[in-house]
Write a protein that holds these residues in place. Structure first.
Motif, PDB file in Angstrom:
ATOM      1  N   ASP A  26      -5.805  -0.247 -15.064  1.00 33.19           N
ATOM      2  CA  ASP A  26      -5.406  -1.481 -15.744  1.00 33.19           C
ATOM      3  C   ASP A  26      -4.149  -2.073 -15.102  1.00 33.19           C
ATOM      4  N   TYR A  27      -3.144  -1.218 -14.812  1.00 34.91           N
ATOM      5  CA  TYR A  27      -1.923  -1.712 -14.169  1.00 34.91           C
ATOM      6  C   TYR A  27      -2.258  -2.413 -12.855  1.00 34.91           C
ATOM      7  N   LEU A  28      -3.134  -1.766 -12.090  1.00 32.98           N
ATOM      8  CA  LEU A  28      -3.456  -2.284 -10.757  1.00 32.98           C
ATOM      9  C   LEU A  28      -4.240  -3.588 -10.844  1.00 32.98           C
ATOM     10  N   GLY A 164       7.910   5.774  -9.590  1.00 35.40           N
ATOM     11  CA  GLY A 164       6.979   5.840 -10.709  1.00 35.40           C
ATOM     12  C   GLY A 164       5.755   4.995 -10.450  1.00 35.40           C
ATOM     13  N   LYS A 165       4.876   4.900 -11.449  1.00 37.74           N
ATOM     14  CA  LYS A 165       3.610   4.202 -11.266  1.00 37.74           C
ATOM     15  C   LYS A 165       3.808   2.701 -11.051  1.00 37.74           C
ATOM     16  N   GLY A 166       4.820   2.133 -11.704  1.00 33.67           N
ATOM     17  CA  GLY A 166       5.072   0.703 -11.517  1.00 33.67           C
ATOM     18  C   GLY A 166       5.396   0.381 -10.073  1.00 33.67           C
ATOM     19  N   GLU A 167       6.262   1.184  -9.474  1.00 29.03           N
ATOM     20  CA  GLU A 167       6.611   0.959  -8.071  1.00 29.03           C
ATOM     21  C   GLU A 167       5.419   1.230  -7.165  1.00 29.03           C
ATOM     22  N   PHE A 168       4.608   2.256  -7.534  1.00 24.58           N
ATOM     23  CA  PHE A 168       3.414   2.559  -6.753  1.00 24.58           C
ATOM     24  C   PHE A 168       2.443   1.382  -6.755  1.00 24.58           C
ATOM     25  N   VAL A 169       2.204   0.813  -7.948  1.00 27.86           N
ATOM     26  CA  VAL A 169       1.290  -0.328  -8.058  1.00 27.86           C
ATOM     27  C   VAL A 169       1.799  -1.492  -7.223  1.00 27.86           C
ATOM     28  N   LYS A 170       3.106  -1.738  -7.254  1.00 31.30           N
ATOM     29  CA  LYS A 170       3.695  -2.806  -6.453  1.00 31.30           C
ATOM     30  C   LYS A 170       3.439  -2.573  -4.970  1.00 31.30           C
ATOM     31  N   GLU A 171       3.561  -1.322  -4.528  1.00 23.34           N
ATOM     32  CA  GLU A 171       3.309  -0.995  -3.116  1.00 23.34           C
ATOM     33  C   GLU A 171       1.849  -1.247  -2.753  1.00 23.34           C
ATOM     34  N   VAL A 172       0.943  -0.822  -3.638  1.00 23.89           N
ATOM     35  CA  VAL A 172      -0.488  -1.024  -3.375  1.00 23.89           C
ATOM     36  C   VAL A 172      -0.815  -2.513  -3.276  1.00 23.89           C
ATOM     37  N   VAL A 173      -0.321  -3.307  -4.208  1.00 30.85           N
ATOM     38  CA  VAL A 173      -0.597  -4.748  -4.209  1.00 30.85           C
ATOM     39  C   VAL A 173      -0.053  -5.400  -2.938  1.00 30.85           C
ATOM     40  N   ASN A 174       1.151  -5.016  -2.511  1.00 33.56           N
ATOM     41  CA  ASN A 174       1.723  -5.570  -1.280  1.00 33.56           C
ATOM     42  C   ASN A 174       0.874  -5.204  -0.068  1.00 33.56           C
TER      43      ASN A 174
END
Length: 465
Positions: A26-28, A164-174
């Motif tokens: 969901d975050y992603l 954390g997961k928030g930073e991970f999701v940001k990395e994936v989106v970038n």
């Protein structure tokens, strides 16, 4: 089952609902949609029936990237495994990119189907719902995708690589945005008869050769150099993974251009370049193994080119570099191509596209159109600006506008053309004014002698003019 609006997708997100539906999936998904990425997420728990529907197959096939989220229970789902087989098929036949996330399993567990993934495959075999070919396809797909480079979230969190997961999701989106970025540059759909120019430049640059080539396109402001260069760049782009478009070089600080070149080619934000010499060293060291496609638009000083593309050896074999400039004198390249104004017929067609949205004028505007074209001197910029300015106006308004333009050029055109004047030094400006005001039709030898006596350096200045 939810998906982004629209008829096509860029990313297909595959996950096991009970494991990740309200968590990383969901975050992603939400973050990708917020970033403008057209994403499709499939939750097999919300689906009914046994067969993958046409819509789901289409979503997988048309996506540029598939992201399977490998959680503990992913292989328990026949739906997820079927999707994975389709992703691998799309990768093999259509060049789709698969970027896996190893959520709470190691890549080796997916690749070799041991531990929970091995138990899941055995469970599918024991239920005898699926034939041997289907099971073997699932195992092959797991092995194939398990070998791919992706994100090992479990290891990253344990190693404090990310917070954390928030930073991970940001990395994936970038990373997804970087992957989706294409080399294609937007060009006007109103250009006219450029095939001949494009063909000649493609021949010069050796489109299908493994040779590194640097080609310069030169001509006066507004003649269409940038549009032509973009078309050539787009035609070459399919053969390149690494590419960069540097625009408005004349207006941009050189170290900033060097930083952008490194960042675009290496696909990551580069450390700030402190000085030009440092930038030259980094370009030479970092890009010499990269086959690059590079467009440098609107250069006006040789020092800019020396700082960005000084030598062929700075780039990998097969690199293609295009430079546009008003000043042929700054080009030290393999080939140069001069772009001149358009002839009357092509000018009329381009003007009509902007003024009438068709290839020729309305009958009652033919004389007005010819009058407008005569003041444009074959410059596409002027034809486009003035054609758009006159579009939709009455004959009386055309008369008034043309009269005003004949007395004072339209501001957008004048500003663009003034760039060439402002780039001249004092001696060159004096010679330009002499020619424009006094010496039209004179024997060049006479006025050169005059300029030499004034120490205006006429031979060098006339070459630039």
């Amino acid at each position: 089952m939810e998906e982004s609006s629209g008829c096509d997708y860029e990313v297909f997100l595959s996950f096991r609902g009970p494991d990740t539906r309200t968590d990383i999936a969901d975050y992603l998904y939400v973050s990708m949609v917020d970033a403008g990425i057209r994403a499709y997420r499939d939750d097999e728990e919300l689906r009914t029936g046994e067969e993958l529907g046409d819509q789901l197959f289409q979503a997988i096939r048309q996506s540029k990237i598939s992201i399977p989220i490998f959680s503990t229970g992913y292989a328990d789902s026949p739906w997820c495994l079927r999707e994975l087989v389709e992703m691998v098929e799309s990768k093999n036949t259509r060049g789709q990119k698969i970027m896996p996330i190893f959520y709470n399993v190691a890549p080796s567990e997916v690749k070799y189907q041991n531990e929970h993934y091995g138990n899941a495959i055995v469970s599918h075999l024991n239920k005898k719902r699926f034939d041997d070919e289907t099971i073997n396809n699932w195992k092959a797909a797991l092995k194939k995708v398990g070998e791919l480079k992706g994100w090992d979230l479990h290891s990253m969190l344990n190693s404090n690589t990310i917070k954390g997961k928030g930073e991970f999701v940001k990395e994936v989106v970038n990373d997804v945005l970087t992957e989706l970025k294409t080399a294609y540059l937007e060009v006007s759909d109103c250009f006219v008869e450029v095939d001949n120019h494009v063909g000649k430049i493609m021949s010069m640059i050796g489109a299908h050769s493994h040779e590194t080539k640097i080609v310069g396109i030169h001509g006066m402001g507004g003649v269409g150099k940038t549009t032509l260069a973009k078309i050539v760049y787009n035609q070459l782009s399919n053969d390149f993974v690494d590419y960069c478009f540097l625009c408005d070089i004349r207006k941009t600080k050189i170290t900033r251009l060097q930083n952008q070149l490194l960042s675009d080619i290496l696909k990551k934000k580069w450390l700030d370049i402190n000085n030009v010499m440092e930038g030259k060293k980094e370009i030479k060291e970092r890009l010499r193994s990269k086959k690059v496609l590079l467009l440098l638009d609107d250069a006006d000083d040789a020092s800019q080119l020396e700082a960005l593309v000084q030598k062929h050896e700075w780039f990998g074999k097969g690199s293609k570099i295009i430079i546009t400039t008003r000043d042929r004198g700054i080009l030290n390249v393999d080939e140069t191509y001069e772009l001149t104004g358009m002839d009357f017929d092509h000018s009329l067609k381009l003007f009509s596209k902007h003024a009438f949205r068709r290839d020729y004028p309305l009958e009652q505007y033919i004389c007005h159109s010819e009058r407008a074209i005569n003041m444009c001197y074959g410059l596409p910029l002027a034809l486009e600006v003035i054609g758009s300015l006159l579009s939709g106006k009455s004959e009386e308004e055309w008369d008034a506008t043309l009269k005003e333009l004949e007395e004072s050029p339209q501001q957008n055109v004048r500003k663009k053309l003034m760039i060439s004047i402002e780039a001249l030094n004092e001696n060159q400006r004096k010679i330009f004014l002499d020619v424009a005001c006094f010496f039209i039709g004179y024997d060049k030898r006479i006025v050169i002698h005059l300029w030499e006596s004034c120490k205006f350096l006429p031979h060098e200045s006339l070459g630039i003019l």
